[in-house]
Design a protein around this motif. Structure first.
Motif, PDB file in Angstrom:
ATOM      1  N   SER A 162       7.282  12.678  -9.109  1.00 39.22           N
ATOM      2  CA  SER A 162       6.973  13.177 -10.444  1.00 39.22           C
ATOM      3  C   SER A 162       7.158  12.041 -11.448  1.00 39.22           C
ATOM      4  N   GLY A 163       6.890  12.323 -12.712  1.00 36.23           N
ATOM      5  CA  GLY A 163       7.025  11.310 -13.739  1.00 36.23           C
ATOM      6  C   GLY A 163       7.662  11.874 -14.988  1.00 36.23           C
ATOM      7  N   LYS A 164       8.223  11.004 -15.785  1.00 39.04           N
ATOM      8  CA  LYS A 164       8.848  11.419 -17.029  1.00 39.04           C
ATOM      9  C   LYS A 164       7.775  11.815 -18.047  1.00 39.04           C
ATOM     10  N   ASN A 165       8.013  12.940 -18.725  1.00 42.19           N
ATOM     11  CA  ASN A 165       7.139  13.412 -19.806  1.00 42.19           C
ATOM     12  C   ASN A 165       5.708  13.695 -19.352  1.00 42.19           C
ATOM     13  N   THR A 166       5.527  14.017 -18.090  1.00 40.01           N
ATOM     14  CA  THR A 166       4.206  14.374 -17.601  1.00 40.01           C
ATOM     15  C   THR A 166       4.328  15.498 -16.584  1.00 40.01           C
ATOM     16  N   THR A 167       3.292  16.327 -16.496  1.00 46.56           N
ATOM     17  CA  THR A 167       3.275  17.376 -15.479  1.00 46.56           C
ATOM     18  C   THR A 167       2.367  16.994 -14.305  1.00 46.56           C
ATOM     19  N   THR A 168       1.967  15.748 -14.249  1.00 46.67           N
ATOM     20  CA  THR A 168       1.195  15.254 -13.113  1.00 46.67           C
ATOM     21  C   THR A 168       2.129  14.999 -11.941  1.00 46.67           C
ATOM     22  N   LEU A 169       1.696  15.376 -10.730  1.00 49.44           N
ATOM     23  CA  LEU A 169       2.501  15.216  -9.529  1.00 49.44           C
ATOM     24  C   LEU A 169       1.717  14.464  -8.459  1.00 49.44           C
ATOM     25  N   LEU A 170       2.423  13.635  -7.713  1.00 48.59           N
ATOM     26  CA  LEU A 170       1.886  13.029  -6.496  1.00 48.59           C
ATOM     27  C   LEU A 170       2.540  13.752  -5.324  1.00 48.59           C
ATOM     28  N   ILE A 171       1.744  14.518  -4.590  1.00 50.69           N
ATOM     29  CA  ILE A 171       2.237  15.311  -3.469  1.00 50.69           C
ATOM     30  C   ILE A 171       1.784  14.626  -2.186  1.00 50.69           C
ATOM     31  N   TYR A 172       2.696  14.421  -1.248  1.00 48.02           N
ATOM     32  CA  TYR A 172       2.331  13.611  -0.088  1.00 48.02           C
ATOM     33  C   TYR A 172       3.122  13.981   1.161  1.00 48.02           C
ATOM     34  N   LYS A 173       2.568  13.572   2.294  1.00 45.85           N
ATOM     35  CA  LYS A 173       3.262  13.649   3.564  1.00 45.85           C
ATOM     36  C   LYS A 173       3.865  12.290   3.895  1.00 45.85           C
TER      37      LYS A 173
END
Length: 257
Positions: free
Chosen positions: A102-113
Protein backbone atom coordinates in the motif's frame (compact mmCIF):
# COMPACT_ATOMS: atom_id res chain seq x y z
CA UNK A 1 2.05 -22.16 -17.49
CA UNK A 2 3.77 -18.78 -17.89
CA UNK A 3 4.67 -17.48 -21.36
CA UNK A 4 8.40 -18.14 -20.95
CA UNK A 5 7.60 -21.73 -19.93
CA UNK A 6 5.53 -22.16 -23.08
CA UNK A 7 8.35 -20.82 -25.26
CA UNK A 8 10.98 -22.97 -23.55
CA UNK A 9 8.80 -26.06 -23.93
CA UNK A 10 8.37 -25.29 -27.63
CA UNK A 11 12.11 -24.77 -28.06
CA UNK A 12 12.88 -28.06 -26.33
CA UNK A 13 10.36 -29.95 -28.44
CA UNK A 14 8.12 -30.82 -25.48
CA UNK A 15 5.03 -29.31 -27.11
CA UNK A 16 3.89 -28.78 -30.70
CA UNK A 17 3.36 -25.44 -32.46
CA UNK A 18 -0.48 -25.81 -32.34
CA UNK A 19 -0.26 -26.59 -28.62
CA UNK A 20 1.96 -23.54 -28.03
CA UNK A 21 -0.44 -21.35 -30.02
CA UNK A 22 -3.35 -22.55 -27.91
CA UNK A 23 -1.50 -21.91 -24.66
CA UNK A 24 -0.38 -18.45 -25.76
CA UNK A 25 -3.94 -17.56 -26.73
CA UNK A 26 -4.85 -17.91 -23.06
CA UNK A 27 -2.74 -14.81 -22.40
CA UNK A 28 -4.90 -12.45 -24.43
CA UNK A 29 -8.26 -11.26 -23.11
CA UNK A 30 -10.08 -12.74 -20.14
CA UNK A 31 -13.81 -12.00 -20.04
CA UNK A 32 -15.50 -11.69 -16.66
CA UNK A 33 -19.26 -12.14 -16.91
CA UNK A 34 -20.68 -9.18 -18.85
CA UNK A 35 -18.86 -6.29 -17.16
CA UNK A 36 -15.12 -6.66 -17.79
CA UNK A 37 -12.53 -7.86 -20.28
CA UNK A 38 -9.08 -7.85 -18.73
CA UNK A 39 -5.84 -7.67 -20.69
CA UNK A 40 -3.99 -10.46 -18.88
CA UNK A 41 -1.18 -10.49 -21.44
CA UNK A 42 -0.31 -6.82 -21.17
CA UNK A 43 2.70 -7.27 -18.90
CA UNK A 44 4.25 -9.71 -21.40
CA UNK A 45 3.47 -7.53 -24.40
CA UNK A 46 4.27 -4.10 -22.94
CA UNK A 47 6.02 -4.71 -19.64
CA UNK A 48 3.16 -2.88 -17.90
CA UNK A 49 0.79 -4.87 -15.67
CA UNK A 50 -2.99 -4.85 -15.73
CA UNK A 51 -4.43 -1.94 -13.74
CA UNK A 52 -7.94 -2.00 -12.31
CA UNK A 53 -9.41 1.50 -12.06
CA UNK A 54 -11.72 0.96 -9.09
CA UNK A 55 -13.12 4.45 -8.60
CA UNK A 56 -16.52 3.83 -10.23
CA UNK A 57 -16.72 0.06 -9.96
CA UNK A 58 -18.74 -1.99 -7.51
CA UNK A 59 -16.61 -3.69 -4.86
CA UNK A 60 -17.81 -7.16 -5.90
CA UNK A 61 -16.75 -6.42 -9.48
CA UNK A 62 -13.28 -5.37 -8.37
CA UNK A 63 -12.90 -8.53 -6.29
CA UNK A 64 -13.85 -10.74 -9.25
CA UNK A 65 -11.39 -8.95 -11.53
CA UNK A 66 -8.59 -9.30 -8.97
CA UNK A 67 -9.22 -13.01 -8.50
CA UNK A 68 -9.38 -13.70 -12.23
CA UNK A 69 -6.26 -11.66 -12.97
CA UNK A 70 -4.21 -13.38 -10.28
CA UNK A 71 -4.97 -16.76 -11.80
CA UNK A 72 -2.94 -15.73 -14.86
CA UNK A 73 -0.56 -13.19 -13.34
CA UNK A 74 1.57 -12.77 -10.23
CA UNK A 75 0.28 -9.28 -9.45
CA UNK A 76 -2.28 -6.61 -10.23
CA UNK A 77 -2.62 -2.91 -9.44
CA UNK A 78 -5.94 -1.65 -8.12
CA UNK A 79 -6.07 2.14 -8.33
CA UNK A 80 -8.30 4.72 -6.67
CA UNK A 81 -10.35 2.37 -4.49
CA UNK A 82 -13.31 4.31 -3.00
CA UNK A 83 -12.58 5.14 0.62
CA UNK A 84 -15.67 3.32 1.86
CA UNK A 85 -14.43 0.11 0.18
CA UNK A 86 -10.74 0.32 1.11
CA UNK A 87 -10.83 -1.59 4.41
CA UNK A 88 -13.14 -4.19 2.90
CA UNK A 89 -10.64 -4.67 0.09
CA UNK A 90 -7.83 -5.22 2.58
CA UNK A 91 -9.90 -7.90 4.33
CA UNK A 92 -10.61 -9.59 0.99
CA UNK A 93 -6.91 -9.64 0.08
CA UNK A 94 -5.86 -11.14 3.40
CA UNK A 95 -8.67 -13.71 3.30
CA UNK A 96 -7.43 -14.92 -0.08
CA UNK A 97 -3.85 -15.03 1.21
CA UNK A 98 -2.54 -12.59 -1.37
CA UNK A 99 0.27 -10.23 -0.45
CA UNK A 100 -0.14 -6.51 -0.57
CA UNK A 101 1.75 -3.22 -0.89
CA UNK A 102 0.00 0.00 0.00
CA UNK A 103 1.03 3.65 -0.04
CA UNK A 104 0.72 6.70 2.14
CA UNK A 105 -2.24 8.99 1.37
CA UNK A 106 -3.49 6.78 -1.45
CA UNK A 107 -6.09 4.04 -1.81
CA UNK A 108 -4.18 2.39 -4.65
CA UNK A 109 -2.98 -1.14 -3.85
CA UNK A 110 -0.44 -3.50 -5.39
CA UNK A 111 -1.80 -7.01 -4.82
CA UNK A 112 0.56 -9.87 -5.59
CA UNK A 113 1.60 -13.46 -5.14
CA UNK A 114 5.26 -12.73 -5.81
CA UNK A 115 7.30 -9.77 -7.02
CA UNK A 116 10.70 -9.43 -8.60
CA UNK A 117 13.23 -6.67 -7.93
CA UNK A 118 15.25 -7.08 -11.09
CA UNK A 119 14.53 -3.83 -12.89
CA UNK A 120 16.02 -0.38 -12.98
CA UNK A 121 16.28 2.27 -10.30
CA UNK A 122 13.95 5.26 -10.02
CA UNK A 123 14.09 8.42 -7.95
CA UNK A 124 10.77 9.92 -6.83
CA UNK A 125 10.52 13.40 -5.37
CA UNK A 126 7.59 15.61 -4.37
CA UNK A 127 7.35 19.34 -3.91
CA UNK A 128 5.07 19.09 -0.86
CA UNK A 129 3.40 16.66 1.47
CA UNK A 130 0.11 17.19 -0.37
CA UNK A 131 1.67 15.53 -3.43
CA UNK A 132 2.65 12.33 -1.64
CA UNK A 133 -0.45 10.27 -2.46
CA UNK A 134 0.03 10.68 -6.21
CA UNK A 135 3.76 9.97 -5.91
CA UNK A 136 3.00 6.80 -3.95
CA UNK A 137 0.71 5.68 -6.76
CA UNK A 138 3.67 6.07 -9.12
CA UNK A 139 5.92 4.15 -6.72
CA UNK A 140 3.56 1.19 -6.55
CA UNK A 141 3.46 1.08 -10.34
CA UNK A 142 7.25 1.12 -10.55
CA UNK A 143 7.54 -1.67 -7.99
CA UNK A 144 4.95 -3.73 -9.86
CA UNK A 145 7.28 -3.42 -12.85
CA UNK A 146 10.23 -4.80 -10.83
CA UNK A 147 11.95 -1.45 -10.22
CA UNK A 148 13.42 -0.19 -6.97
CA UNK A 149 12.54 3.32 -5.85
CA UNK A 150 14.31 5.98 -3.80
CA UNK A 151 11.65 8.36 -2.49
CA UNK A 152 12.08 11.77 -0.89
CA UNK A 153 9.09 13.98 -0.15
CA UNK A 154 8.45 17.65 0.68
CA UNK A 155 11.47 19.29 -0.94
CA UNK A 156 9.83 21.98 -3.06
CA UNK A 157 11.27 25.26 -4.25
CA UNK A 158 9.80 27.20 -1.32
CA UNK A 159 12.92 25.91 0.47
CA UNK A 160 15.18 25.02 -2.43
CA UNK A 161 18.14 24.16 -0.18
CA UNK A 162 16.28 20.96 0.78
CA UNK A 163 16.48 19.69 -2.77
CA UNK A 164 20.26 19.59 -3.35
CA UNK A 165 21.09 16.68 -0.99
CA UNK A 166 18.31 14.71 -2.66
CA UNK A 167 19.67 15.33 -6.15
CA UNK A 168 23.14 14.37 -4.91
CA UNK A 169 21.76 11.08 -3.56
CA UNK A 170 19.99 10.33 -6.84
CA UNK A 171 23.24 10.88 -8.73
CA UNK A 172 25.23 8.75 -6.26
CA UNK A 173 22.66 5.96 -6.52
CA UNK A 174 22.80 6.22 -10.33
CA UNK A 175 19.03 6.32 -10.84
CA UNK A 176 17.84 5.74 -14.39
CA UNK A 177 14.96 8.22 -14.29
CA UNK A 178 13.35 10.67 -11.85
CA UNK A 179 9.66 11.33 -11.23
CA UNK A 180 8.83 14.81 -9.90
CA UNK A 181 5.34 15.26 -8.43
CA UNK A 182 4.39 18.90 -7.86
CA UNK A 183 1.26 21.03 -7.62
CA UNK A 184 0.80 24.80 -7.33
CA UNK A 185 3.03 26.22 -10.11
CA UNK A 186 4.88 22.93 -10.65
CA UNK A 187 8.30 24.58 -10.91
CA UNK A 188 10.20 21.77 -9.17
CA UNK A 189 10.12 19.56 -12.27
CA UNK A 190 11.95 22.16 -14.36
CA UNK A 191 14.55 22.77 -11.65
CA UNK A 192 15.29 19.06 -11.21
CA UNK A 193 15.49 18.52 -14.95
CA UNK A 194 18.06 21.32 -15.25
CA UNK A 195 20.39 19.56 -12.78
CA UNK A 196 20.53 15.92 -13.94
CA UNK A 197 21.46 13.95 -17.06
CA UNK A 198 18.68 11.35 -16.81
CA UNK A 199 15.08 11.58 -18.08
CA UNK A 200 12.68 13.41 -15.76
CA UNK A 201 8.94 12.68 -15.70
CA UNK A 202 6.88 15.66 -14.57
CA UNK A 203 3.80 14.61 -12.61
CA UNK A 204 1.53 17.62 -12.03
CA UNK A 205 -0.85 17.20 -9.11
CA UNK A 206 -4.21 18.86 -8.47
CA UNK A 207 -2.84 20.74 -5.46
CA UNK A 208 -3.54 24.45 -5.79
CA UNK A 209 -6.29 27.05 -5.72
CA UNK A 210 -7.39 30.25 -7.40
CA UNK A 211 -6.16 31.00 -10.92
CA UNK A 212 -4.73 27.81 -12.40
CA UNK A 213 -6.28 25.68 -9.68
CA UNK A 214 -6.60 21.88 -9.61
CA UNK A 215 -3.24 21.29 -11.26
CA UNK A 216 -3.85 23.39 -14.36
CA UNK A 217 -1.00 25.82 -13.59
CA UNK A 218 1.38 22.96 -12.71
CA UNK A 219 0.58 21.15 -15.97
CA UNK A 220 0.99 24.30 -18.07
CA UNK A 221 4.27 25.17 -16.35
CA UNK A 222 5.74 21.72 -16.92
CA UNK A 223 4.59 21.59 -20.55
CA UNK A 224 6.22 24.97 -21.25
CA UNK A 225 9.44 24.23 -19.38
CA UNK A 226 12.67 25.61 -20.81
CA UNK A 227 14.58 22.66 -19.36
CA UNK A 228 15.13 19.93 -21.94
CA UNK A 229 14.84 16.31 -20.88
CA UNK A 230 11.52 16.79 -19.11
CA UNK A 231 8.43 14.85 -20.20
CA UNK A 232 5.00 15.34 -18.64
CA UNK A 233 1.98 13.16 -17.89
CA UNK A 234 -1.56 14.26 -17.11
CA UNK A 235 -2.68 15.80 -13.81
CA UNK A 236 -2.65 13.26 -10.95
CA UNK A 237 -1.64 10.45 -13.32
CA UNK A 238 0.66 8.61 -10.94
CA UNK A 239 0.04 5.30 -12.70
CA UNK A 240 1.07 6.78 -16.05
CA UNK A 241 4.19 8.42 -14.63
CA UNK A 242 5.24 5.19 -12.96
CA UNK A 243 4.67 3.14 -16.11
CA UNK A 244 6.76 5.45 -18.31
CA UNK A 245 9.53 5.75 -15.73
CA UNK A 246 9.70 2.00 -15.16
CA UNK A 247 9.81 1.25 -18.88
CA UNK A 248 12.73 3.66 -19.26
CA UNK A 249 14.53 2.28 -16.20
CA UNK A 250 14.05 -1.32 -17.24
CA UNK A 251 15.35 -0.65 -20.75
CA UNK A 252 18.38 1.08 -19.24
CA UNK A 253 19.00 -1.89 -16.92
CA UNK A 254 18.69 -4.34 -19.82
CA UNK A 255 21.17 -2.31 -21.87
CA UNK A 256 23.70 -2.35 -19.01
CA UNK A 257 23.36 -6.10 -18.69
Amino acid sequence: MEIHDVLESLRDGKISVPKARKLLSLYSIEKIEEFAQIDVGRKYRKGIPEVIFAERKQLDEVKKIVQKTLVKSDFVLVSRIPKQDYKKMLVFVKRNKFKIKSGKNTTTLLIYKKLKNTGGKIGIITAGTSDIGIAEEARLTCEAMSCSCICTYDVGIAGMHRMFPVIKKFIQEDVDVIIVAAGMEGALASVVSSLVDVPVIGLPTSVGYGYGEKGVAALASMLQSCSLGLSVVNIDNGIGAGAVAANIANRAKAARN
